[in-house]
Scaffold this active site. Sequence first.
Site, PDB file in Angstrom:
ATOM      1  N   ASP A   1     -46.105-141.176  51.238  1.00 53.70           N
ATOM      2  CA  ASP A   1     -47.406-141.224  50.569  1.00 53.70           C
ATOM      3  C   ASP A   1     -48.071-142.553  50.878  1.00 53.70           C
ATOM      4  OD1 ASP A   1     -47.357-138.787  49.322  1.00 53.70           O
ATOM      5  OD2 ASP A   1     -46.363-139.524  47.529  1.00 53.70           O
TER       6      ASP A   1
ATOM      7  N   ASP B   1     -44.606-131.389  45.080  1.00 58.67           N
ATOM      8  CA  ASP B   1     -43.839-132.039  46.142  1.00 58.67           C
ATOM      9  C   ASP B   1     -42.373-131.611  46.137  1.00 58.67           C
ATOM     10  OD1 ASP B   1     -46.064-133.546  46.896  1.00 58.67           O
ATOM     11  OD2 ASP B   1     -45.592-135.140  45.481  1.00 58.67           O
TER      12      ASP B   1
END
Length: 929
Positions: free
Chosen positions: A345, A653
């Site tokens: 990320d 996720d």
Amino acid sequence: MKKELAGYKNQICSPRGDEHLISYSEFLQRLDVNENGLSGQEAARRLEECGPNVLEESGKESIFKRYIRQFRNFFSILLTVGALLSFLGEYLDPGQGNLYIGVALVGVVFLNGTFTFVQEYQAAKTMESFRQLLPPHAKVLRDGKVRDVLASELVVGDVTLLEEGDKVPADGRLIETNALKVDNSALTGESEPQLRSIECTHEDMLECRNMVFSGTLVQSGNGKAIIFGTGQDTQIGSLATLTEQTTSVDTPIRKELNHFIKIISAIAIFLGITFFLLAFFLQDIFLASLIFAIGIIVANVPEGLLPTVTLALSLASRRMATRNALIKQLESVETLGSTTVICTDKTGTLTQNRMAVNSLILGFESLEKEKPSSPQEGGESGAKELTGNPGWAPEKIPPIFIRVAGLCNNAKLYEAPPGYTGDPTEGALLVFANGFVDVKALQREYPRQEEFPFDSLTRRMEVVCRTPEGKLEVYLKGAPEVVVQMCGSVLESGELRKLDETGQKELLDRHLKLAEKGERIIALAFRQAESQKEYTGDFIFLGFIGIIDPPRPEAREAIAKCHAAGIKVVMITGDHPVTAESIARDVGLAAFGTPEIITGDELKALSRTELASRLKNPSIVFARTSPVQKLKIVQLFQAEGEIVTMTGDGVNDAPAIKNADMGVAMGSGTDVAREAADMVLLDDNFATIVNAVEEGRTVFDNIKKFIAYILTSNIPEILPFIAFVLFSIPLPMTVQLILAIDLGTDILPAIALGVEKGEGDIMKRPPRPRDEKLLTSQVLFTSYGVKGPIEAAAGFFCYFAVLFGGGWTFGEQLANSDLIYMQAITAFFSAVIICQIANVFVSRTRFQSVFSMGLFSNRMVLLGIASELLILALIIWNPVANLIFNTAPIDFKYMLLAVPFAVFLLGTDELRKYLLRKNVGWVTRFFKW
């Protein structure tokens, strides 16, 4: 009756996926309900027929079955067979020590099985964290009245009431809204709370504003929704099912250990059977041959390997915990060292997650800061600096600009501890405004009359406020291309001027320059309003605010370290490609040239072949990517043969995190992500991943070191049995003494090798090849062909020295209780231990000289050597140990006979390493392990 029930379930209980698209009347008709909800009787019937609103595990296996399954592996079966043979030997010839052997082997089997079971049980907690997302209670209309019921009792057709702060209890279609905004970030990854409506706004259900979904949070406003999906039939339920069904990839170290066990076990079985038959035909004694076969098997199988690996990994995970990396699956420590691709990320991992105002454009003029100013900290964790000079001259900024930034804003300041709650972008604007005025006082002076909330479709937010003079002003903020198009004039140097198409284009060009610097750009505007019902007229453009989430200072160095180690770093972000590329350059992802930018739309459209070609680029950024595409990204890289580490923090996720070779969750993320992950970053910092990679590589090196160490003693354990059969000498090494080495003297030194620091080039090597084995021909040759024979020679030398010193002649048989025999096997055992002390020193390095590291730099090695000497002393001089191991005290001079062999072993291995460092071809081919 069963057919009727099945038809009812198909019609009512199971969603069809078009509930957001069909007309309102058709929706009510399909669910057989009206706006007043269900009756209590009908709700009870539906609960019975459709099932409770809970997330169930499919195919759940009992804890007992899970535990038993751990004993089906080849290693456990082999040791169990060895234990049974030992018990058989004890039955046929009691009192020969076979009972102790059998008990020890059973203990090893249960130790290894229990460890594996505990690891699997930890992983099974993922489903429980999904259940925690569901609220315990919900408000529904039953029999025309508002009732508080358990969320598990919610059924399809229930009308549920939603208020600020509520968790949505099930998937529903809205029938009434009042400024309702829902935070879908746990499900979709969108950071902005989404405005809801009763109209269908998108073909995709997750994007459609007339939907609310189980497990999401009502941010503000209120509304009503009719439930159409419960339990496993919700969006969160489908994610839970996907995560549960997603196969957890075996860790590389688990694959390598399985391979190692198969090779060693095959050698053990082959030698055991071969020499059993040989002994039986040569000596025609079944029992002696059986005990001999047990000895060969036990001597070959390193019983202490898995406990040693486990303890080494545990110690590594403890070290990593002190560096903010919490390892959940111990074997995953080594997986990090094998990683070839890290998918990370951006926000909070590569950046500081401190959105702060960095640039201002007032009208057409850029305003520079008067002095350097560190960004005000922000985010949900709070801003430490909420007041004071923000770095710009106050007299140059119009008060109206400050008012729009502070009032067209739903973030809230708090003082203890200093910070704000709400969206990070709005928080940054609020902190900026608070640097000039007291925002709380400003909000009292300019009370809000009406709000038109921001949403992803309009990409703007408007609020109407009443001025102290009683007039109305409309404040606007939003995406530059949206706001600029709504403006007919611009405020520049305190004066109004018309804004034509050329001026609008010039403003948008200026905004792109800020975007290229990696800033998120917000445009501000305002207009006067005649009355609360009439807000017509063009807006007056005020300027742009550039907000930046600064890169973490350590990110660039950490990424450079990855590149040096041959690891590809891939950034995944929802940002605009221009912004994403700028940030990639800031953190060092452009070290190999312009990064390959792949958008979410391209990810959908490109063929597998085209994607595979683009994934070969050394620097890749996925921009405008939805979090649900992470699983596809992981699978794409894995299909190309990469070992993938994936980071994430949301519910959505979890499948990607679980499917990745190494799943990493943020400490600030959701419970679901943390449970699915193998490692949790307590500080959300990319540099922590890199530290963990270094630790993982060191662990693999160290496991190789202690495998080479423990395999060496196999040769002096096996050769006595072969000599016993071929030359008819008294057996020089008993099975009890073999176990004393494998499960006693070798354990602590092996663990000490497991905590060695990495050699100097550990992060300058490329990732180890996927096909690199723990057990290689070079390791076997070094251990079995060089060091092992030296130890065996030492053992036989001391053994025969005792026998011949006691008057024994070749060919003479000795009883097990004969003192000379007991002293002789004690001498053999002592020689092996003394040589293993030298072996633990040489095993500390693979290439460097052990003297360059310092002989005494690893204190655990010294502790391990002390433990070896202590066990040796007990076995030689303790009467109880003498009874168990059939040993007897010996003269110290016989032990000293082994010292020259130990010195020779040390010198031989130092020569091997020297030739390796000189890159001598034949040495590299045969001895580089």
